[in-house]
Write an enzyme that holds these catalytic residues in place. Structure first.
Site, short mmCIF file in Angstrom:
data_model
loop_
_atom_site.label_atom_id
_atom_site.label_comp_id
_atom_site.label_asym_id
_atom_site.label_seq_id
_atom_site.Cartn_x
_atom_site.Cartn_y
_atom_site.Cartn_z
N GLU A 232 -0.91 -6.18 -12.21
CA GLU A 232 0.46 -5.65 -12.26
C GLU A 232 0.66 -4.90 -10.94
OE1 GLU A 232 2.57 -6.30 -14.47
OE2 GLU A 232 1.48 -6.81 -16.29
N CYS A 266 7.20 0.97 -10.35
CA CYS A 266 7.14 -0.43 -9.89
C CYS A 266 8.43 -1.15 -10.27
CB CYS A 266 5.94 -1.12 -10.50
SG CYS A 266 5.87 -0.96 -12.29
P1 NAP Z 1 -3.12 1.82 -5.26
O1 NAP Z 1 -3.39 2.59 -4.03
O2 NAP Z 1 -3.33 0.36 -5.23
O3 NAP Z 1 -4.05 2.47 -6.40
C1 NAP Z 1 -4.08 1.96 -7.70
C2 NAP Z 1 -5.49 2.04 -8.22
O4 NAP Z 1 -6.30 1.15 -7.49
C3 NAP Z 1 -6.14 3.41 -8.04
O5 NAP Z 1 -6.99 3.66 -9.12
C4 NAP Z 1 -6.93 3.25 -6.76
O6 NAP Z 1 -7.99 4.15 -6.66
C5 NAP Z 1 -7.41 1.83 -6.90
N1 NAP Z 1 -7.68 1.12 -5.66
C6 NAP Z 1 -7.09 1.27 -4.46
N2 NAP Z 1 -7.60 0.39 -3.57
C7 NAP Z 1 -8.55 -0.32 -4.24
C8 NAP Z 1 -9.45 -1.37 -3.86
N3 NAP Z 1 -9.45 -1.87 -2.65
N4 NAP Z 1 -10.27 -1.85 -4.80
C9 NAP Z 1 -10.28 -1.36 -6.05
N5 NAP Z 1 -9.46 -0.36 -6.46
C10 NAP Z 1 -8.61 0.15 -5.57
O7 NAP Z 1 -1.67 2.05 -5.80
P2 NAP Z 1 -0.91 3.41 -6.04
O8 NAP Z 1 -0.44 3.92 -4.74
O9 NAP Z 1 -1.75 4.34 -6.86
O10 NAP Z 1 0.29 2.94 -6.97
C11 NAP Z 1 1.47 2.47 -6.45
C12 NAP Z 1 1.58 0.97 -6.54
O11 NAP Z 1 1.36 0.52 -7.86
C13 NAP Z 1 2.98 0.49 -6.17
O12 NAP Z 1 2.90 -0.66 -5.39
C14 NAP Z 1 3.58 0.18 -7.54
O13 NAP Z 1 4.66 -0.70 -7.48
C15 NAP Z 1 2.40 -0.36 -8.26
N6 NAP Z 1 2.60 -0.31 -9.72
C16 NAP Z 1 2.79 -1.47 -10.39
C17 NAP Z 1 3.02 -1.46 -11.76
C18 NAP Z 1 3.22 -2.72 -12.56
O14 NAP Z 1 3.14 -2.66 -13.78
N7 NAP Z 1 3.48 -3.86 -11.94
C19 NAP Z 1 3.08 -0.24 -12.43
C20 NAP Z 1 2.90 0.92 -11.72
C21 NAP Z 1 2.66 0.87 -10.35
P3 NAP Z 1 -7.91 5.44 -5.67
O15 NAP Z 1 -6.80 6.29 -6.17
O16 NAP Z 1 -9.24 6.05 -5.82
O17 NAP Z 1 -7.65 4.89 -4.31
#
Ligand code: NAP
Length: 458
Positions: A232, A266
């Protein structure tokens, strides 16, 4: 990123946390695997009783849960309270419906396949790793955990590093609700340790909600390991307004759709595409309402928009806005951060956007609306679909033929007509294109982490 609670309204570190040692991590994975072998045989009734107990706790402690969310990621306390209550609702939904969603699917005419009896049976897969984001720190986890546990899987949560107290609270709720140790565990670890978990044979599948780069990395590793994933990811949802729409309601909903969760959802509408005939009228109403919003302390009842969750998040928003403005875009309101502590950014509307601007191509994760003018439905659809994302979409029109056209031609996992995209336990949720794949919620969400076993009895 350090694992810590940093209050985005002040920029001050409230509490820091030690990462799990390697030995502690291994112990938790072993516990998850061992627990699954007994938990998978529990009945739906037993699981449902615990899930309802967890829902009761959530509801009773909604103020506490709301406090944690508002402190760690800055959403308004009213929105956080509503999120806690929604979690309880989602948990009860799966407690009530899991048995029906996962009931055997008998073949009406087994003789067609030479059997006395033939059916499909849903069985749990095992320990599933959930990598979750901070923006809906409880609800995002719940929409994985409630169906996964009701199906007989066990969960390992790697939550975002800036919401450790929310992550620990969730583990505690499941424990106090009576789920046996190991059914749901929070792993306080950095994202660089996710790979070793995905490669561990005891962990059978993964779900990630977050950014595209994180999703790509998890999917690549799981592809290599041939493990099932649900992704997601981000979105840049269109919100189209046609001449027959109720403009007052459309403008009011557009504001809510853009600034919900301080603009960090999102499924927030991010690109507003308005028919030329009503462009000026809509813009006037929309901008006036965006200007009226009160930005401030998320704990104040009168606040509409709290801070951006992280300092980097605000810097990313500023970069996108500055890039657009330097290339000729027009700012109709906002567009400049306020002085003072905390990571606040004002509700902003930008127009005169061209195809080469970063703001046109990337997701803006904050209260910034991009406004486009379209000459007709074809151009509106063209702009709406000119994105690598395909999560939610919204179209406002009272013309039934136009409604059907939007339903047919918007490239998205969801389309909401005369409303804004919302997640409900009853409706499937997910995206296409670079917004990810797989579905959460509804019957589809609980089946994602099941083996649909074909049974043939001769
Ligand atoms: P993010 O930086 O991708 O972080 C999300 C999760 O992934 C965190 O637990 C993060 O851990 C982990 N993570 C980051 N890089 C990783 C990697 N290379 N390998 C494994 N895990 C990794 O995203 P965010 O800034 O927290 O959230 C915002 C994004 O989420 C936006 O793009 C938003 O649109 C999307 N989102 C999508 C949905 C949906 O249902 N489609 C819902 C909500 C949000 P750390 O915090 O330790 O880095």
């Amino acid at each position: 990123m350090a694992i810590a609670t940093i209050n985005p309204a002040t920029g001050k570190t409230v509490k820091t946390f030690e990462e799990l040692s390697e030995a502690e991590l291994q112990q938790k994975i072993s516990l998850a695997y061992d627990r699954w072998r007994s938990y998978r045989t529990t009945s739906f009734a037993e699981r449902a009783e615990r899930m309802r107990a967890a829902a009761d706790l959530f509801e009773k402690e909604a103020d506490l849960a709301a406090d944690l969310m508002a402190t760690e990621m800055g959403k308004t306390v009213a929105a956080a309270h509503a999120e806690a209550v929604k979690c309880a609702y989602g948990m009860r939904y799966y407690a009530d419906h899991a048995a029906e969603f996962l009931a055997d699917e008998p073949l009406a005419d087994p003789s067609a396949v030479g059997a006395k009896r033939a059916l499909g049976r849903y069985q749990p897969l095992g320990p599933v790793l959930a990598v979750m984001p901070w923006n809906f720190p409880m609800w995002q986890v719940m929409r994985f955990a409630a169906p996964a546990l009701m199906a007989g899987n066990v969960g390992l949560l790697k939550h975002a590093s800036n919401v450790p107290q929310c992550a620990l609270y969730l583990q505690d709720v499941f424990r106090r609700a009576g789920f046996p140790d190991g059914c749901f565990q929070t792993l306080l670890i950095s994202s660089r340790r996710v790979e070793s978990i995905l490669r561990d044979p005891r962990v059978v599948a993964a779900t990630l909600t977050g950014s595209e780069p994180a999703g790509r990395s998890v999917a690549a590793i799981c592809g290599d390991e041939v493990k099932h994933t649900v992704l997601e990811l981000g979105g840049s949802d269109p919100f189209v307004v046609m001449p027959s729409a109720d403009l007052e309601r459309a403008a009011a909903t557009a504001v809510e759709a853009r600034v919900q969760n301080n603009g960090q959802s999102c499924i927030a509408a991010k690109r507003f595409i308005v028919h030329a005939d009503v462009f000026d009228a809509f813009t006037e109403k929309f901008v006036a309402r965006m200007r009226e919003l009160k930005v401030g302390d998320p704990f104040e009842a009168s606040t509409d928009v709290g801070p951006v969750a992280t300092e980097q998040g605000r810097a990313d928003i500023e970069e996108l806005v500055e890039d657009a403005v330097s290339a000729g875009a027009t700012v109709l309101c906002g567009g400049r951060r306020a002085d003072g502590p905390g990571w606040f950014y004002p509700p902003t509307v930008i127009t005169d956007i061209t195809g080469d601007m970063r703001i046109h191509l990337e997701e803006v994760f904050g209260p910034v609306a991009s406004l486009y003018r379209a000459d007709g439905i074809d151009q509106a659809l063209e702009i709406a679909n000119a994105t690598t994302f395909g999560l939610g979409s919204n179209a406002w029109t009272n013309d039934e033929a136009e409604q059907e056209r939007f339903i047919a031609d918007l490239d998205a996992g969801q389309v909401f007509i005369n409303g804004k995209t919302v997640s409900y336990p009853e409706l499937p949720f997910g995206g296409i294109k670079r917004s990810g794949y797989g579905r959460e919620l509804s019957a589809h969400g609980i089946r994602e982490f099941c083996n649909l076993k074909t049974v043939w009895i001769g």
